[in-house]
Scaffold this active site. Sequence first.
Site, short mmCIF file in Angstrom:
data_model
loop_
_atom_site.label_atom_id
_atom_site.label_comp_id
_atom_site.label_asym_id
_atom_site.label_seq_id
_atom_site.Cartn_x
_atom_site.Cartn_y
_atom_site.Cartn_z
N GLU A 221 12.82 1.96 19.85
CA GLU A 221 11.95 3.13 19.98
C GLU A 221 11.25 3.04 21.33
O GLU A 221 11.00 1.93 21.81
CB GLU A 221 10.90 3.15 18.86
CG GLU A 221 11.52 3.39 17.49
CD GLU A 221 10.46 3.56 16.39
OE1 GLU A 221 9.28 3.73 16.71
OE2 GLU A 221 10.84 3.51 15.22
N ARG B 189 0.82 -1.22 0.00
CA ARG B 189 0.00 0.00 0.00
C ARG B 189 0.85 1.26 0.00
O ARG B 189 0.67 2.16 -0.82
CB ARG B 189 -0.93 0.00 1.22
CG ARG B 189 -2.00 -1.07 1.17
CD ARG B 189 -2.84 -1.01 2.43
NE ARG B 189 -3.81 -2.08 2.45
CZ ARG B 189 -3.53 -3.33 2.82
NH1 ARG B 189 -2.32 -3.65 3.21
NH2 ARG B 189 -4.47 -4.26 2.80
N HIS C 109 9.49 8.65 14.14
CA HIS C 109 8.33 7.84 13.74
C HIS C 109 7.10 8.72 13.49
O HIS C 109 6.05 8.55 14.10
CB HIS C 109 8.03 6.78 14.81
CG HIS C 109 7.35 5.56 14.28
ND1 HIS C 109 7.71 4.28 14.64
CD2 HIS C 109 6.34 5.41 13.38
CE1 HIS C 109 6.93 3.42 14.01
NE2 HIS C 109 6.09 4.08 13.24
N ALA D 276 9.68 2.51 7.11
CA ALA D 276 8.88 1.31 7.40
C ALA D 276 9.12 0.89 8.85
O ALA D 276 8.42 1.35 9.76
CB ALA D 276 9.23 0.21 6.41
N ARG D 277 10.12 0.06 9.07
CA ARG D 277 10.45 -0.40 10.41
C ARG D 277 11.96 -0.46 10.58
O ARG D 277 12.69 -0.88 9.67
CB ARG D 277 9.86 -1.80 10.67
CG ARG D 277 8.38 -1.80 10.98
CD ARG D 277 8.11 -1.13 12.33
NE ARG D 277 6.70 -1.08 12.68
CZ ARG D 277 5.85 -0.13 12.28
NH1 ARG D 277 6.25 0.85 11.51
NH2 ARG D 277 4.60 -0.15 12.69
N ALA E 74 2.94 8.55 10.22
CA ALA E 74 1.47 8.57 10.29
C ALA E 74 0.95 9.78 11.04
O ALA E 74 -0.25 9.87 11.32
CB ALA E 74 0.98 7.30 10.96
P1 NAD Z 1 1.69 -3.80 2.93
O1 NAD Z 1 1.49 -5.08 3.66
O2 NAD Z 1 0.56 -3.19 2.17
O3 NAD Z 1 2.91 -3.96 1.90
C1 NAD Z 1 4.10 -4.61 2.24
C2 NAD Z 1 4.74 -5.11 0.95
O4 NAD Z 1 6.00 -5.71 1.30
C3 NAD Z 1 3.92 -6.19 0.24
O5 NAD Z 1 3.75 -5.87 -1.13
C4 NAD Z 1 4.75 -7.45 0.41
O6 NAD Z 1 4.64 -8.35 -0.69
C5 NAD Z 1 6.14 -6.87 0.50
N1 NAD Z 1 7.12 -7.79 1.12
C6 NAD Z 1 6.92 -8.69 2.12
N2 NAD Z 1 8.07 -9.36 2.37
C7 NAD Z 1 9.00 -8.85 1.52
C8 NAD Z 1 10.37 -9.12 1.30
N3 NAD Z 1 11.03 -10.06 1.98
N4 NAD Z 1 11.03 -8.41 0.35
C9 NAD Z 1 10.39 -7.46 -0.37
N5 NAD Z 1 9.07 -7.16 -0.22
C10 NAD Z 1 8.40 -7.85 0.73
O7 NAD Z 1 2.27 -2.79 4.02
P2 NAD Z 1 2.19 -1.20 3.97
O8 NAD Z 1 0.87 -0.78 4.48
O9 NAD Z 1 2.61 -0.75 2.62
O10 NAD Z 1 3.29 -0.80 5.06
C11 NAD Z 1 4.65 -0.91 4.73
C12 NAD Z 1 5.52 -0.66 5.96
O11 NAD Z 1 5.37 0.69 6.38
C13 NAD Z 1 5.18 -1.52 7.18
O12 NAD Z 1 6.39 -1.88 7.83
C14 NAD Z 1 4.39 -0.56 8.07
O13 NAD Z 1 4.41 -0.93 9.41
C15 NAD Z 1 5.17 0.72 7.80
N6 NAD Z 1 4.46 1.97 8.11
C16 NAD Z 1 5.16 2.91 8.79
C17 NAD Z 1 4.55 4.11 9.06
C18 NAD Z 1 5.30 5.17 9.81
O14 NAD Z 1 4.71 5.87 10.60
N7 NAD Z 1 6.58 5.33 9.58
C19 NAD Z 1 3.23 4.36 8.67
C20 NAD Z 1 2.56 3.37 7.95
C21 NAD Z 1 3.19 2.17 7.66
C1 MLT Z 2 2.11 2.05 11.35
O1 MLT Z 2 2.60 0.92 11.21
O2 MLT Z 2 0.94 2.31 11.02
C2 MLT Z 2 3.00 3.11 11.89
O3 MLT Z 2 3.86 2.59 12.82
C3 MLT Z 2 2.29 4.33 12.32
C4 MLT Z 2 2.08 4.54 13.78
O4 MLT Z 2 1.27 3.88 14.40
O5 MLT Z 2 2.72 5.43 14.34
#
Ligand code: NAD
Ligand code: MLT
Length: 311
Positions: free
Chosen positions: A260, A150, A279, A230-231, A282
Amino acid sequence: MNVLVTDPIADAGLDRLRDAGHTVETAYDIEGGDALVEAIEGVNALIVRSGTEVSREVFEAADDLVIVGRAGIGVDNIDIDAATDHGVIVANAPEGNVRAAAEHTVAMTFAVARSIPQAHGRLKDGEWAKGEFLGSEVNNKTLTIVGLGRVGQEVAKRLDSLGMDLVVYDPYISEERAERMGAELVEDLHDALAAGDFATIHTPLLPETEGMIGEEELAQLEGGYLINCARGGIVDEDALAAAVDDGTLAGAALDSFATEPLPADSPLLDVEDVVVTPHLGAATEAAQENVATDTADAVIAAFNDEPVINA
Ligand code: NAD
Ligand code: MLT
């Protein structure tokens, strides 16, 4: 029903639960551990963000727990196996903060490519350091996206429109899906990184992805920029700090860390060309309202024995 909320969520979510007749208690100082084991007694729904560790011990003590709602995407702070063993639903909010996270990723890309935080700091300190910052444009550069889910797709759309060529590494998507996003799917992580001027990480934190970007992978991105919103655990922080420090990489931008809150011991905090935020991906009003209300809806649905949407 009793709802315990241990990380701050928007009032709209709390109000929705109260309006549905549930008792809501907030305890934002609880980060997990014994305090949560103690507090969980008599609780029917627990709502968290990323700041609470929900361990097996919590599920063992939670006789009345029906659902853990995660007001956000990543569920790596929740022991999913333990939840399953105890018949507790885990529901995230998979959509509400996707655009906020993608926008933050774009902001961090520009921040590191144009040294915006560094230049800002110098000017605020009274220095006109115009001659010291020569940045990189994103136009006509290649962006490697690791994980085209996403958030990755929203980043792809935005940076494609700014003139970047897109390369994707994601073993779980089809070539057609990558093509639809205007991206070339590359089967090997090293080849994908070698093709990029910028690389951005968007996978979940899983045993499979933990430490997947280490010294060898960073060497493939030679001269480029790494962005990780991401993480933290996905990127080896010692290797990244060394790679930016010794010039293997031009810079890095990070919104998430292995430890964190406050990764005080992370070597990344001492490297000049590393841009960091606490972080904040979001952290927009819209995203927080979305995930809070989506999570409240999931909790209410679980209480009513209705289907719970998550991903
Ligand atoms: P998602 O599940 O929609 O997409 C993750 C993608 O990673 C998928 O397409 C999956 O096929 C792929 N994937 C899985 N294993 C893999 C690998 N070994 N190598 C390559 N690709 C791989 O997730 P998302 O909603 O897009 O979220 C992505 C990341 O962003 C997550 O870690 C989420 O926690 C993080 N996130 C962080 C924040 C923030 O505040 N910084 C906010 C939202 C999401
Ligand atoms: C998430 O995975 O959605 C992010 O860590 C955003 C957050 O909750 O701060």
